[in-house]
Write an enzyme that holds these catalytic residues in place. Structure first.
Site, short mmCIF file in Angstrom:
data_model
loop_
_atom_site.label_atom_id
_atom_site.label_comp_id
_atom_site.label_asym_id
_atom_site.label_seq_id
_atom_site.Cartn_x
_atom_site.Cartn_y
_atom_site.Cartn_z
N THR A 43 0.84 -1.21 0.00
CA THR A 43 0.00 0.00 0.00
C THR A 43 0.87 1.26 0.00
O THR A 43 0.55 2.25 -0.65
CB THR A 43 -0.91 0.01 1.25
OG1 THR A 43 -1.56 -1.25 1.33
CG2 THR A 43 -1.95 1.10 1.17
N HIS A 46 1.98 1.83 -3.49
CA HIS A 46 0.92 2.47 -4.29
C HIS A 46 0.79 3.95 -3.93
O HIS A 46 0.67 4.81 -4.80
CB HIS A 46 -0.42 1.77 -4.04
CG HIS A 46 -0.53 0.41 -4.69
ND1 HIS A 46 -0.18 0.19 -6.00
CD2 HIS A 46 -0.98 -0.78 -4.21
CE1 HIS A 46 -0.39 -1.09 -6.30
NE2 HIS A 46 -0.87 -1.70 -5.23
ZN LIG Z 1 0.32 -3.23 5.33
#
Ligand SMILES: [Zn+2]
Ligand SMILES: [Zn+2]
Length: 341
Positions: A43, A46
């Site tokens: 994440t 990203h």
């Molecule tokens: Zn994580």
């Protein structure tokens, strides 16, 4: 405003500034935590490399740290080693009442608010959003709790049985965690599909069989299955071609659990889903009490953390470079940032 702290601040796609920032004032239930370790997550890649993040955010949600100051109504005291649990579900919305607090709708939607996380020397967090670390678990191991809780949730949703054949697509940190948990739980029939030599090697050292994605066959007819189909597939890479290949590996009534995310949306063969009555589900966040279960599992000593966590640590200055290397598949295990390093 309280004291300044050093943090890796996100400025825009591919840009991190390591600089001093002001921390929010400590509220009555807040803790000031000195970050010990913070894992780098897909994440985060990203958010920072792909520009999903809100500028001026500080990312990093997989952290452990020491409480160095506490508001007068905080239930956790100074000197406690804690991990971020990231969730304070409302307990009242439809998702919470269904036992799916990871989907709590009272929490802000991902990517819509400025985030103040743990790629920093210190962070301020509400005491309701941390858990004390049990005795015998060190700060480095404790920082693994969040990705482990993600893996446990995917496994819960798959309802995998030890005698079932399992395929794990991708052996990044979440794929590796799924593999380690299943093997520790007595699963024996486990195949990891992964293009990176480094990550296939990690899967093998964990104890799984491996293959390269190019070696997978897809039956030409959507009603046909491969010779040794899987009962459950965990897709952890989010890579379009990988996601698209998963359905063809499943047996009749097989389950596909999607954990990896990406913005290059796959095309799924719905004929294959229909003709084999496949079940496809997403897995997002954690089980209710998923962090406590993950901490227990870490404390049990049954996971090979020496393989799952990359040796050594990097400081905030090395974070961006490490993110680029992670994206390139040049690192196999979970990388931990030690802001004080
Ligand atoms: Zn994580
Ligand atoms: Zn809720």
């Amino acid at each position: 405003m309280s004291d300044p702290t050093r943090a890796a601040v996100y400025r825009g796609p591919g840009r991190l500034d390591v600089t001093e920032v002001q921390l929010p004032t400590l509220g009555p239930t807040d803790l000031l935590v000195e970050v010990a370790f913070c894992g780098v997550c897909g994440t985060d890649l990203h958010n920072v490399l792909d520009g999903w993040g809100v500028p001026d955010s500080i990312f990093g949600h997989e952290w452990s740290g020491l409480v160095v100051a506490a508001g007068d109504r905080a239930q956790i005291g100074v000197g406690t080693l804690v991990v971020g649990s990231g969730l304070s579900p409302c307990g009242e919305c439809v998702s919470c009442r269904a036992g799916r607090s990871g989907l709590c709708r009272q929490r802000g939607a991902i990517g819509t608010e400025r985030y103040l996380g743990a790629f920093a020397d210190h962070l301020v967090v509400d005491a309701a959003e941390v858990l004390p670390v049990p005795d015998g678990v060190d700060a480095r191991s404790a920082a693994y709790v969040e990705p482990l809780a993600v893996a446990l949730h995917a496994i819960t949703l798959a309802a995998t049985q030890p005698d079932e054949r399992v395929l794990v697509s991708g052996c990044g940190p979440i794929g590796a965690a799924v593999v380690a948990v299943l093997l520790a739980g007595g699963h024996t029939d486990l195949l990891v599909v992964e293009p990176s030599d480094l990550r296939r090697d990690l899967a093998e050292r964990l104890g799984a069989a491996t293959c390269h994605p190019d070696d997978l066959e897809t039956p030409w007819h959507p009603g046909f299955t491969v010779d040794e189909p899987a009962d459950v597939v965990f897709e952890t890479s989010g890579v379009r071609a990988a996601v698209e290949s998963c359905l063809g590996q499943l047996a009749g009534c097989g389950r596909l659990v999607l954990v990896g995310t990406g913005l290059d949306f796959p095309r799924l063969d719905t004929g294959r889903i229909i003709l084999n009555e496949l079940v496809v589900t997403g897995a997002y966040n954690y089980d209710d009490n998923g962090f406590a279960a993950a901490l227990d599992l870490i404390a049990s000593g049954s996971l090979p953390l020496d393989l799952l966590l990359e040796p050594g640590t990097i400081g905030l200055d090395g974070l961006l470079d490490t993110m680029v290397r992670l994206r390139a598949g040049e690192v196999a295990g979970k990388v931990l940032v030690r802001p004080g390093a």
